[in-house]
Design an enzyme around this catalytic site. Structure first.
Site, short mmCIF file in Angstrom:
data_model
loop_
_atom_site.label_atom_id
_atom_site.label_comp_id
_atom_site.label_asym_id
_atom_site.label_seq_id
_atom_site.Cartn_x
_atom_site.Cartn_y
_atom_site.Cartn_z
N CYS A 1 0.27 32.35 12.06
CA CYS A 1 0.57 32.90 13.37
C CYS A 1 1.18 31.88 14.30
O CYS A 1 0.58 31.56 15.34
CB CYS A 1 -0.73 33.43 13.96
N GLU A 2 2.28 31.29 13.92
CA GLU A 2 2.97 30.31 14.76
C GLU A 2 4.45 30.38 14.44
O GLU A 2 4.83 30.34 13.26
CB GLU A 2 2.50 28.88 14.42
N ARG B 1 3.51 19.39 7.64
CA ARG B 1 4.55 18.41 7.98
C ARG B 1 5.72 19.00 8.78
O ARG B 1 6.17 18.38 9.73
CB ARG B 1 5.06 17.70 6.72
N GLU C 1 0.82 -1.22 0.00
CA GLU C 1 0.00 0.00 0.00
C GLU C 1 0.85 1.27 0.00
O GLU C 1 0.81 2.06 0.95
CB GLU C 1 -0.89 0.01 1.25
C1 LIG Z 1 -2.57 1.30 6.64
C2 LIG Z 1 -1.70 2.20 5.85
N1 LIG Z 1 -1.33 1.81 4.62
C3 LIG Z 1 -0.56 2.60 3.84
C4 LIG Z 1 -0.11 3.82 4.28
C5 LIG Z 1 0.72 4.63 3.34
O1 LIG Z 1 1.91 4.98 3.86
P1 LIG Z 1 2.99 5.71 2.94
O2 LIG Z 1 2.34 6.89 2.36
O3 LIG Z 1 4.07 6.03 3.87
O4 LIG Z 1 3.38 4.73 1.89
C6 LIG Z 1 -0.44 4.26 5.57
C7 LIG Z 1 0.09 5.51 6.12
O5 LIG Z 1 1.10 5.53 6.77
C8 LIG Z 1 -1.27 3.43 6.37
O6 LIG Z 1 -1.64 3.82 7.58
N1 LIG Z 2 1.27 12.12 7.57
C1 LIG Z 2 2.56 11.46 7.59
C2 LIG Z 2 2.50 10.06 7.14
C3 LIG Z 2 1.52 9.23 7.90
C4 LIG Z 2 0.81 8.34 7.01
C5 LIG Z 2 -0.48 7.83 7.51
N2 LIG Z 2 -0.40 6.68 8.38
C6 LIG Z 2 3.58 12.29 6.85
O1 LIG Z 2 3.29 13.34 6.38
O2 LIG Z 2 4.71 11.96 6.73
#
Ligand SMILES: Cc1ncc(COP(=O)(O)O)c(C=O)c1O
Ligand SMILES: N[C@@H](CCCC[NH3+])C(=O)O
Length: 454
Positions: free
Chosen positions: A381-382, A350, A311
Protein backbone atom coordinates in the site's frame (compact mmCIF):
# COMPACT_ATOMS: atom_id res chain seq x y z
CA UNK A 1 -33.77 6.02 -19.49
CA UNK A 2 -31.29 5.69 -22.33
CA UNK A 3 -27.67 5.04 -21.42
CA UNK A 4 -25.08 6.33 -23.83
CA UNK A 5 -22.31 3.75 -24.11
CA UNK A 6 -18.87 5.01 -23.03
CA UNK A 7 -16.06 4.90 -25.56
CA UNK A 8 -13.75 1.87 -25.06
CA UNK A 9 -10.80 2.44 -22.75
CA UNK A 10 -7.33 2.22 -24.25
CA UNK A 11 -5.71 -1.09 -23.33
CA UNK A 12 -2.18 0.15 -23.52
CA UNK A 13 -0.52 3.53 -23.19
CA UNK A 14 -1.19 5.76 -26.18
CA UNK A 15 2.51 6.25 -26.86
CA UNK A 16 4.50 3.41 -25.35
CA UNK A 17 7.88 4.57 -24.16
CA UNK A 18 10.93 2.95 -25.66
CA UNK A 19 12.19 0.44 -23.11
CA UNK A 20 15.28 1.71 -21.34
CA UNK A 21 17.31 -1.40 -21.33
CA UNK A 22 17.19 -3.80 -24.24
CA UNK A 23 20.02 -6.04 -22.99
CA UNK A 24 18.78 -9.60 -23.30
CA UNK A 25 22.01 -11.14 -22.02
CA UNK A 26 22.60 -12.53 -18.57
CA UNK A 27 25.43 -10.22 -17.52
CA UNK A 28 23.96 -9.45 -14.09
CA UNK A 29 22.75 -12.99 -13.40
CA UNK A 30 24.69 -15.74 -11.61
CA UNK A 31 27.35 -17.21 -13.90
CA UNK A 32 25.44 -20.50 -13.90
CA UNK A 33 22.24 -18.94 -15.32
CA UNK A 34 21.05 -20.36 -18.65
CA UNK A 35 18.23 -18.94 -20.75
CA UNK A 36 16.68 -21.98 -22.44
CA UNK A 37 15.01 -21.77 -25.87
CA UNK A 38 11.58 -22.33 -24.30
CA UNK A 39 12.05 -19.27 -22.09
CA UNK A 40 12.74 -21.21 -18.92
CA UNK A 41 15.65 -19.84 -16.93
CA UNK A 42 17.88 -22.18 -14.96
CA UNK A 43 20.33 -21.27 -12.21
CA UNK A 44 22.86 -23.94 -11.22
CA UNK A 45 20.89 -26.31 -13.46
CA UNK A 46 17.57 -25.79 -11.66
CA UNK A 47 14.64 -24.14 -13.45
CA UNK A 48 13.40 -21.12 -11.51
CA UNK A 49 9.78 -21.86 -12.47
CA UNK A 50 10.12 -25.30 -10.88
CA UNK A 51 11.31 -23.70 -7.64
CA UNK A 52 8.35 -21.32 -7.79
CA UNK A 53 5.98 -24.27 -8.23
CA UNK A 54 7.50 -26.22 -5.37
CA UNK A 55 8.01 -23.44 -2.83
CA UNK A 56 5.45 -20.87 -3.89
CA UNK A 57 6.18 -17.20 -4.57
CA UNK A 58 7.78 -14.88 -3.78
CA UNK A 59 10.83 -17.05 -3.32
CA UNK A 60 14.50 -16.16 -3.06
CA UNK A 61 17.04 -18.42 -4.75
CA UNK A 62 20.69 -18.43 -3.72
CA UNK A 63 23.36 -19.96 -5.97
CA UNK A 64 25.77 -21.65 -3.57
CA UNK A 65 28.59 -21.98 -6.08
CA UNK A 66 28.29 -18.31 -7.02
CA UNK A 67 28.68 -17.36 -3.33
CA UNK A 68 31.62 -19.72 -2.88
CA UNK A 69 33.23 -18.56 -6.12
CA UNK A 70 32.98 -14.95 -5.01
CA UNK A 71 34.55 -15.79 -1.64
CA UNK A 72 37.42 -17.47 -3.48
CA UNK A 73 37.86 -14.54 -5.82
CA UNK A 74 38.33 -12.30 -2.78
CA UNK A 75 40.74 -14.70 -1.13
CA UNK A 76 42.77 -14.90 -4.34
CA UNK A 77 42.74 -11.14 -4.86
CA UNK A 78 43.73 -10.40 -1.24
CA UNK A 79 45.97 -13.34 -0.24
CA UNK A 80 47.74 -11.30 2.44
CA UNK A 81 44.52 -9.89 3.97
CA UNK A 82 41.71 -11.15 6.19
CA UNK A 83 38.45 -11.06 4.26
CA UNK A 84 35.40 -10.79 6.51
CA UNK A 85 32.00 -11.28 4.94
CA UNK A 86 29.60 -8.53 6.13
CA UNK A 87 26.68 -10.54 7.51
CA UNK A 88 24.26 -7.61 7.35
CA UNK A 89 24.01 -8.18 3.59
CA UNK A 90 22.30 -11.51 4.34
CA UNK A 91 22.86 -14.25 6.87
CA UNK A 92 21.47 -17.71 7.44
CA UNK A 93 23.17 -20.80 8.83
CA UNK A 94 24.06 -22.29 5.45
CA UNK A 95 25.62 -19.04 4.28
CA UNK A 96 27.69 -18.76 7.48
CA UNK A 97 28.85 -22.32 6.83
CA UNK A 98 29.83 -21.67 3.19
CA UNK A 99 31.72 -18.51 4.12
CA UNK A 100 33.53 -20.31 6.93
CA UNK A 101 34.49 -23.21 4.68
CA UNK A 102 35.87 -20.77 2.12
CA UNK A 103 38.20 -19.37 4.78
CA UNK A 104 36.60 -15.96 5.29
CA UNK A 105 35.90 -14.24 8.59
CA UNK A 106 32.65 -12.50 9.46
CA UNK A 107 31.56 -8.98 10.32
CA UNK A 108 28.42 -8.89 12.49
CA UNK A 109 26.53 -6.02 14.05
CA UNK A 110 24.24 -7.61 16.61
CA UNK A 111 24.00 -10.40 19.16
CA UNK A 112 21.55 -12.07 16.76
CA UNK A 113 24.00 -12.28 13.85
CA UNK A 114 26.79 -13.30 16.21
CA UNK A 115 24.82 -16.09 17.92
CA UNK A 116 23.60 -17.48 14.62
CA UNK A 117 27.13 -17.65 13.25
CA UNK A 118 28.73 -19.13 16.36
CA UNK A 119 26.00 -21.71 16.89
CA UNK A 120 26.57 -22.77 13.25
CA UNK A 121 30.19 -23.46 14.15
CA UNK A 122 31.80 -20.22 12.98
CA UNK A 123 35.02 -19.68 14.98
CA UNK A 124 34.32 -16.60 17.15
CA UNK A 125 37.90 -15.37 16.88
CA UNK A 126 37.30 -14.83 13.13
CA UNK A 127 34.38 -12.48 13.86
CA UNK A 128 34.31 -8.69 14.25
CA UNK A 129 31.48 -6.93 16.07
CA UNK A 130 30.37 -3.54 14.74
CA UNK A 131 27.65 -1.11 15.73
CA UNK A 132 27.23 2.57 16.47
CA UNK A 133 24.92 1.72 19.40
CA UNK A 134 25.80 -1.68 20.77
CA UNK A 135 23.21 -2.95 23.21
CA UNK A 136 24.14 -4.49 26.56
CA UNK A 137 23.12 -7.82 25.04
CA UNK A 138 25.41 -7.30 22.02
CA UNK A 139 28.40 -6.71 24.30
CA UNK A 140 27.52 -9.49 26.74
CA UNK A 141 27.16 -11.97 23.88
CA UNK A 142 30.39 -10.80 22.27
CA UNK A 143 32.37 -11.28 25.48
CA UNK A 144 30.64 -14.56 26.38
CA UNK A 145 31.29 -16.08 22.96
CA UNK A 146 34.81 -14.69 22.69
CA UNK A 147 34.40 -12.53 19.59
CA UNK A 148 37.71 -11.78 17.85
CA UNK A 149 37.46 -7.99 17.79
CA UNK A 150 35.00 -5.35 18.90
CA UNK A 151 35.07 -2.23 16.75
CA UNK A 152 34.61 0.79 19.02
CA UNK A 153 32.40 3.45 17.47
CA UNK A 154 32.05 6.13 20.16
CA UNK A 155 34.01 7.54 23.13
CA UNK A 156 31.56 6.25 25.75
CA UNK A 157 32.00 2.69 24.57
CA UNK A 158 35.63 2.56 25.62
CA UNK A 159 35.00 2.49 29.37
CA UNK A 160 31.83 0.45 28.89
CA UNK A 161 33.61 -2.38 27.09
CA UNK A 162 36.63 -2.23 29.42
CA UNK A 163 34.33 -2.55 32.46
CA UNK A 164 32.63 -5.60 30.97
CA UNK A 165 35.88 -7.52 30.35
CA UNK A 166 36.56 -9.91 33.25
CA UNK A 167 39.62 -9.12 35.40
CA UNK A 168 42.72 -10.86 34.17
CA UNK A 169 41.55 -11.07 30.57
CA UNK A 170 41.89 -8.85 27.57
CA UNK A 171 39.58 -7.99 24.64
CA UNK A 172 40.96 -7.08 21.23
CA UNK A 173 39.38 -3.91 19.88
CA UNK A 174 39.67 -1.66 16.84
CA UNK A 175 38.61 1.97 16.49
CA UNK A 176 36.21 3.02 13.77
CA UNK A 177 37.57 6.23 12.31
CA UNK A 178 35.54 8.68 10.26
CA UNK A 179 38.09 9.63 7.63
CA UNK A 180 36.02 12.44 6.11
CA UNK A 181 35.62 10.63 2.79
CA UNK A 182 32.08 10.07 1.61
CA UNK A 183 31.52 7.46 -1.08
CA UNK A 184 28.70 5.17 -2.14
CA UNK A 185 25.68 4.70 -4.31
CA UNK A 186 23.26 6.88 -2.34
CA UNK A 187 23.46 9.58 0.36
CA UNK A 188 21.87 7.21 2.87
CA UNK A 189 24.62 4.64 2.51
CA UNK A 190 27.66 6.96 2.68
CA UNK A 191 29.28 6.40 6.02
CA UNK A 192 32.80 7.79 5.80
CA UNK A 193 31.98 11.50 5.65
CA UNK A 194 31.80 13.97 8.52
CA UNK A 195 28.40 14.61 10.01
CA UNK A 196 26.94 11.09 9.85
CA UNK A 197 26.44 8.81 12.82
CA UNK A 198 29.31 6.33 12.48
CA UNK A 199 32.81 6.47 13.84
CA UNK A 200 35.20 8.87 15.51
CA UNK A 201 36.18 11.89 13.49
CA UNK A 202 39.72 12.25 12.29
CA UNK A 203 39.24 15.94 11.59
CA UNK A 204 37.97 17.07 14.99
CA UNK A 205 40.47 14.96 16.94
CA UNK A 206 38.00 12.46 18.43
CA UNK A 207 39.79 9.57 16.76
CA UNK A 208 43.19 10.60 18.11
CA UNK A 209 41.74 11.12 21.58
CA UNK A 210 40.06 7.71 21.51
CA UNK A 211 43.37 6.04 20.57
CA UNK A 212 44.94 7.50 23.71
CA UNK A 213 42.04 6.41 25.90
CA UNK A 214 41.97 2.85 24.59
CA UNK A 215 45.74 2.53 25.04
CA UNK A 216 45.18 3.56 28.67
CA UNK A 217 42.79 0.64 29.32
CA UNK A 218 44.67 -2.45 30.50
CA UNK A 219 41.81 -4.82 29.58
CA UNK A 220 41.60 -3.60 25.98
CA UNK A 221 44.15 -4.35 23.29
CA UNK A 222 44.00 -1.96 20.37
CA UNK A 223 44.88 -3.98 17.26
CA UNK A 224 44.22 -1.29 14.69
CA UNK A 225 42.03 1.27 12.95
CA UNK A 226 38.89 0.67 10.95
CA UNK A 227 36.89 2.71 8.49
CA UNK A 228 33.94 2.00 6.23
CA UNK A 229 33.37 4.63 3.57
CA UNK A 230 29.97 3.59 2.32
CA UNK A 231 28.27 1.01 0.18
CA UNK A 232 27.94 0.39 -3.56
CA UNK A 233 31.22 2.22 -4.29
CA UNK A 234 32.44 1.70 -7.85
CA UNK A 235 35.83 3.44 -7.90
CA UNK A 236 39.12 2.68 -6.16
CA UNK A 237 40.09 6.27 -5.38
CA UNK A 238 38.19 6.75 -2.09
CA UNK A 239 39.87 3.63 -0.67
CA UNK A 240 43.30 4.98 -1.55
CA UNK A 241 42.51 8.29 0.15
CA UNK A 242 41.31 6.36 3.22
CA UNK A 243 44.58 4.39 3.34
CA UNK A 244 46.57 7.64 3.35
CA UNK A 245 44.49 9.19 6.12
CA UNK A 246 44.46 6.14 8.36
CA UNK A 247 48.19 5.55 7.92
CA UNK A 248 48.58 9.20 8.98
CA UNK A 249 46.82 8.44 12.28
CA UNK A 250 48.86 5.26 12.72
CA UNK A 251 52.03 7.33 12.34
CA UNK A 252 50.82 9.87 14.93
CA UNK A 253 49.97 6.97 17.28
CA UNK A 254 53.54 5.70 16.95
CA UNK A 255 55.00 9.22 17.40
CA UNK A 256 52.88 10.15 20.43
CA UNK A 257 52.55 6.85 22.30
CA UNK A 258 55.27 4.64 20.85
CA UNK A 259 52.67 2.09 19.68
CA UNK A 260 52.73 0.54 16.20
CA UNK A 261 49.25 -0.74 15.34
CA UNK A 262 49.39 -4.06 13.45
CA UNK A 263 45.99 -3.98 11.64
CA UNK A 264 44.11 -1.75 9.22
CA UNK A 265 40.50 -2.48 8.27
CA UNK A 266 39.14 -0.71 5.17
CA UNK A 267 35.57 -1.99 5.57
CA UNK A 268 33.49 -3.07 2.59
CA UNK A 269 31.31 -1.22 0.12
CA UNK A 270 32.39 -2.80 -3.16
CA UNK A 271 29.82 -2.04 -5.83
CA UNK A 272 28.10 -4.58 -8.07
CA UNK A 273 26.07 -4.20 -11.28
CA UNK A 274 22.30 -4.29 -10.76
CA UNK A 275 21.52 -3.63 -14.40
CA UNK A 276 23.46 -4.46 -17.53
CA UNK A 277 26.18 -1.88 -18.10
CA UNK A 278 26.39 -0.68 -14.48
CA UNK A 279 29.94 -0.10 -13.24
CA UNK A 280 31.41 -2.58 -10.74
CA UNK A 281 34.39 -2.55 -8.41
CA UNK A 282 36.75 -5.34 -9.45
CA UNK A 283 38.30 -6.98 -6.34
CA UNK A 284 41.59 -7.74 -8.12
CA UNK A 285 42.03 -4.13 -9.29
CA UNK A 286 41.10 -2.85 -5.84
CA UNK A 287 43.54 -5.24 -4.18
CA UNK A 288 46.41 -4.19 -6.41
CA UNK A 289 45.89 -0.44 -5.98
CA UNK A 290 45.32 -0.69 -2.22
CA UNK A 291 48.44 -2.83 -1.79
CA UNK A 292 50.61 -0.33 -3.68
CA UNK A 293 49.14 2.62 -1.75
CA UNK A 294 49.58 0.88 1.59
CA UNK A 295 53.21 0.00 0.89
CA UNK A 296 54.00 3.54 -0.29
CA UNK A 297 52.15 5.31 2.54
CA UNK A 298 53.75 3.11 5.19
CA UNK A 299 57.19 3.54 3.65
CA UNK A 300 56.66 7.30 3.69
CA UNK A 301 55.68 7.19 7.36
CA UNK A 302 58.40 4.72 8.35
CA UNK A 303 55.82 2.16 9.47
CA UNK A 304 55.67 -1.56 8.83
CA UNK A 305 52.78 -2.53 6.52
CA UNK A 306 49.82 -3.52 8.73
CA UNK A 307 47.70 -6.61 8.12
CA UNK A 308 44.81 -5.57 5.93
CA UNK A 309 41.20 -6.49 6.70
CA UNK A 310 38.30 -5.98 4.26
CA UNK A 311 34.58 -6.54 4.79
CA UNK A 312 32.68 -7.09 1.53
CA UNK A 313 29.00 -7.96 1.90
CA UNK A 314 27.04 -7.13 -1.24
CA UNK A 315 29.84 -8.24 -3.58
CA UNK A 316 29.82 -11.73 -2.06
CA UNK A 317 26.13 -12.48 -1.92
CA UNK A 318 24.24 -9.85 -3.99
CA UNK A 319 24.76 -11.29 -7.49
CA UNK A 320 24.23 -14.85 -6.19
CA UNK A 321 20.58 -14.17 -5.33
CA UNK A 322 17.47 -14.13 -7.51
CA UNK A 323 13.97 -13.16 -6.40
CA UNK A 324 11.06 -14.89 -8.15
CA UNK A 325 7.60 -13.31 -8.08
CA UNK A 326 4.26 -14.18 -9.57
CA UNK A 327 2.32 -11.55 -11.49
CA UNK A 328 -0.96 -10.72 -9.78
CA UNK A 329 -2.27 -7.87 -11.88
CA UNK A 330 -1.62 -6.06 -15.14
CA UNK A 331 -2.92 -2.59 -15.67
CA UNK A 332 -2.42 -0.39 -18.72
CA UNK A 333 -3.09 3.24 -18.01
CA UNK A 334 -2.79 6.12 -20.43
CA UNK A 335 0.69 6.76 -19.06
CA UNK A 336 2.13 3.36 -18.26
CA UNK A 337 1.83 -0.40 -18.29
CA UNK A 338 1.92 -1.66 -14.70
CA UNK A 339 2.69 -5.25 -13.86
CA UNK A 340 2.12 -5.92 -10.15
CA UNK A 341 3.75 -8.88 -8.42
CA UNK A 342 3.12 -10.74 -5.18
CA UNK A 343 6.08 -9.21 -3.29
CA UNK A 344 7.66 -5.80 -3.17
CA UNK A 345 8.93 -3.46 -0.52
CA UNK A 346 8.41 -5.97 2.28
CA UNK A 347 11.03 -8.30 0.81
CA UNK A 348 13.03 -5.63 -1.04
CA UNK A 349 12.92 -2.16 0.50
CA UNK A 350 15.85 -0.88 -1.60
CA UNK A 351 13.83 0.84 -4.33
CA UNK A 352 11.73 2.67 -1.75
CA UNK A 353 14.77 3.60 0.37
CA UNK A 354 17.29 4.55 -2.29
CA UNK A 355 15.24 4.98 -5.46
CA UNK A 356 17.11 2.14 -7.16
CA UNK A 357 15.56 0.13 -9.97
CA UNK A 358 16.02 -3.48 -11.03
CA UNK A 359 15.98 -5.41 -14.31
CA UNK A 360 13.40 -8.20 -13.99
CA UNK A 361 12.61 -10.64 -16.77
CA UNK A 362 9.78 -12.95 -17.65
CA UNK A 363 10.65 -16.56 -16.89
CA UNK A 364 8.94 -19.89 -17.45
CA UNK A 365 7.79 -19.10 -20.98
CA UNK A 366 9.00 -17.06 -23.90
CA UNK A 367 6.75 -14.04 -24.38
CA UNK A 368 5.66 -13.85 -28.02
CA UNK A 369 4.40 -10.28 -28.09
CA UNK A 370 6.50 -7.18 -28.77
CA UNK A 371 8.21 -5.63 -25.82
CA UNK A 372 6.76 -2.59 -24.13
CA UNK A 373 8.21 -0.34 -21.47
CA UNK A 374 6.77 -1.67 -18.25
CA UNK A 375 6.70 -0.60 -14.62
CA UNK A 376 6.93 -3.51 -12.22
CA UNK A 377 5.20 -2.66 -8.98
CA UNK A 378 4.96 -4.47 -5.66
CA UNK A 379 1.76 -5.38 -3.86
CA UNK A 380 2.07 -2.99 -0.93
CA UNK A 381 0.00 0.00 0.00
CA UNK A 382 2.53 2.60 -1.09
CA UNK A 383 2.93 4.38 -4.41
CA UNK A 384 6.71 4.09 -3.95
CA UNK A 385 6.53 0.29 -3.94
CA UNK A 386 8.03 -0.05 -7.43
CA UNK A 387 10.75 -2.56 -8.31
CA UNK A 388 11.47 -1.58 -11.89
CA UNK A 389 10.56 1.14 -14.33
CA UNK A 390 10.67 1.28 -18.09
CA UNK A 391 11.87 -2.30 -18.45
CA UNK A 392 11.19 -4.18 -21.69
CA UNK A 393 8.66 -6.93 -20.99
CA UNK A 394 6.47 -8.70 -23.55
CA UNK A 395 3.13 -6.95 -23.95
CA UNK A 396 1.33 -10.24 -23.25
CA UNK A 397 2.57 -10.60 -19.64
CA UNK A 398 -0.48 -11.68 -17.68
CA UNK A 399 -1.50 -12.67 -14.16
CA UNK A 400 0.05 -16.01 -13.26
CA UNK A 401 3.30 -15.34 -15.13
CA UNK A 402 6.59 -15.40 -13.26
CA UNK A 403 9.09 -12.56 -13.10
CA UNK A 404 12.62 -13.00 -11.78
CA UNK A 405 14.78 -10.20 -10.39
CA UNK A 406 18.58 -10.65 -10.42
CA UNK A 407 21.11 -9.33 -7.87
CA UNK A 408 18.66 -9.98 -5.05
CA UNK A 409 21.05 -11.64 -2.61
CA UNK A 410 22.13 -8.62 -0.56
CA UNK A 411 20.07 -6.21 1.56
CA UNK A 412 16.71 -7.60 0.48
CA UNK A 413 15.75 -10.25 3.00
CA UNK A 414 18.16 -8.93 5.61
CA UNK A 415 16.15 -5.68 5.56
CA UNK A 416 12.76 -7.29 4.93
CA UNK A 417 9.67 -6.47 6.96
CA UNK A 418 6.19 -7.89 7.33
CA UNK A 419 4.52 -4.68 6.09
CA UNK A 420 0.79 -5.16 5.49
CA UNK A 421 1.18 -8.41 7.47
CA UNK A 422 2.73 -10.11 4.50
CA UNK A 423 5.10 -12.89 5.59
CA UNK A 424 8.71 -12.88 4.50
CA UNK A 425 9.67 -15.22 1.61
CA UNK A 426 11.68 -18.43 1.90
CA UNK A 427 15.24 -18.93 0.67
CA UNK A 428 16.17 -21.91 -1.48
CA UNK A 429 19.77 -22.86 -2.30
CA UNK A 430 20.67 -24.23 -5.72
CA UNK A 431 23.82 -26.14 -6.59
CA UNK A 432 24.78 -28.68 -9.27
CA UNK A 433 21.25 -29.32 -10.50
CA UNK A 434 19.65 -29.65 -7.07
CA UNK A 435 17.79 -27.33 -4.72
CA UNK A 436 17.21 -27.32 -0.98
CA UNK A 437 15.38 -24.97 1.35
CA UNK A 438 17.50 -22.82 3.67
CA UNK A 439 14.94 -20.51 5.26
CA UNK A 440 11.23 -21.26 5.42
CA UNK A 441 8.46 -18.83 4.52
CA UNK A 442 7.10 -16.67 7.35
CA UNK A 443 3.46 -17.71 7.61
CA UNK A 444 0.38 -15.85 8.72
CA UNK A 445 0.46 -18.07 11.82
CA UNK A 446 3.96 -16.82 12.61
CA UNK A 447 2.75 -13.26 12.33
CA UNK A 448 -0.42 -13.84 14.33
CA UNK A 449 1.51 -15.63 17.07
CA UNK A 450 3.37 -12.42 17.90
CA UNK A 451 0.17 -10.58 18.64
CA UNK A 452 -0.39 -11.52 22.27
CA UNK A 453 -2.64 -8.79 23.70
CA UNK A 454 -6.17 -7.54 23.37
C1 LIG B 1 31.18 -1.64 8.89
C2 LIG B 1 30.68 -2.20 7.61
N1 LIG B 1 31.43 -3.12 6.99
C3 LIG B 1 31.02 -3.69 5.84
C4 LIG B 1 29.83 -3.35 5.25
C5 LIG B 1 29.45 -4.05 4.00
O1 LIG B 1 29.19 -3.21 2.98
P1 LIG B 1 28.94 -3.79 1.51
O2 LIG B 1 27.84 -4.76 1.62
O3 LIG B 1 28.58 -2.60 0.74
O4 LIG B 1 30.20 -4.43 1.08
C6 LIG B 1 29.02 -2.37 5.85
C7 LIG B 1 27.79 -1.89 5.21
O5 LIG B 1 27.78 -0.94 4.49
C8 LIG B 1 29.46 -1.79 7.07
O6 LIG B 1 28.70 -0.90 7.69
N1 LIG C 1 21.35 -1.33 2.89
C1 LIG C 1 22.20 -0.72 1.89
C2 LIG C 1 23.63 -0.91 2.16
C3 LIG C 1 24.05 -0.42 3.51
C4 LIG C 1 25.00 -1.33 4.11
C5 LIG C 1 25.12 -1.25 5.58
N2 LIG C 1 26.01 -0.22 6.07
C6 LIG C 1 21.79 -1.18 0.50
O1 LIG C 1 20.86 -1.89 0.36
O2 LIG C 1 22.33 -0.81 -0.48
Amino acid sequence: MTVTPLPPLPLSPTAPERPQDQDEGLSVWPASAVDRPDGRLTVAGVALDEIAERHGTPVYVLDEDEVRGRCRRYRDAFPEADVHYAAKAFLCRALAHWVEEEGLGLDVCSAGELELAVTTGFPPDRILLHGNAKSPEDLRTALRLGVGRIVIDSPAEIARIAAAVPPGSEQKVMLRVTPGIGAGGHAKIRTGSEGQKFGLSLRDGHAQHAVARVLGQPRLRLTGLHCHLGSQITTVKPYLAAVRRLVGLMARTRDLYGVVLPELDLGGGHGVAYRPGDPVLDPAALAHRVRVELIESCAGAGLPVPRLIIEPGRAIVGPAGVAVYRVLAVKATAARVFVAVDGGMSDNPRPALYGVRYAPRLIGRRGAAERVATTVAGRHCEAGDVLAENVPLPADVRPGDLLAVPVAGAYHLSMASSYNLVGRPPVVAVSAGTSRPLVRRETLEDLRARDVGL
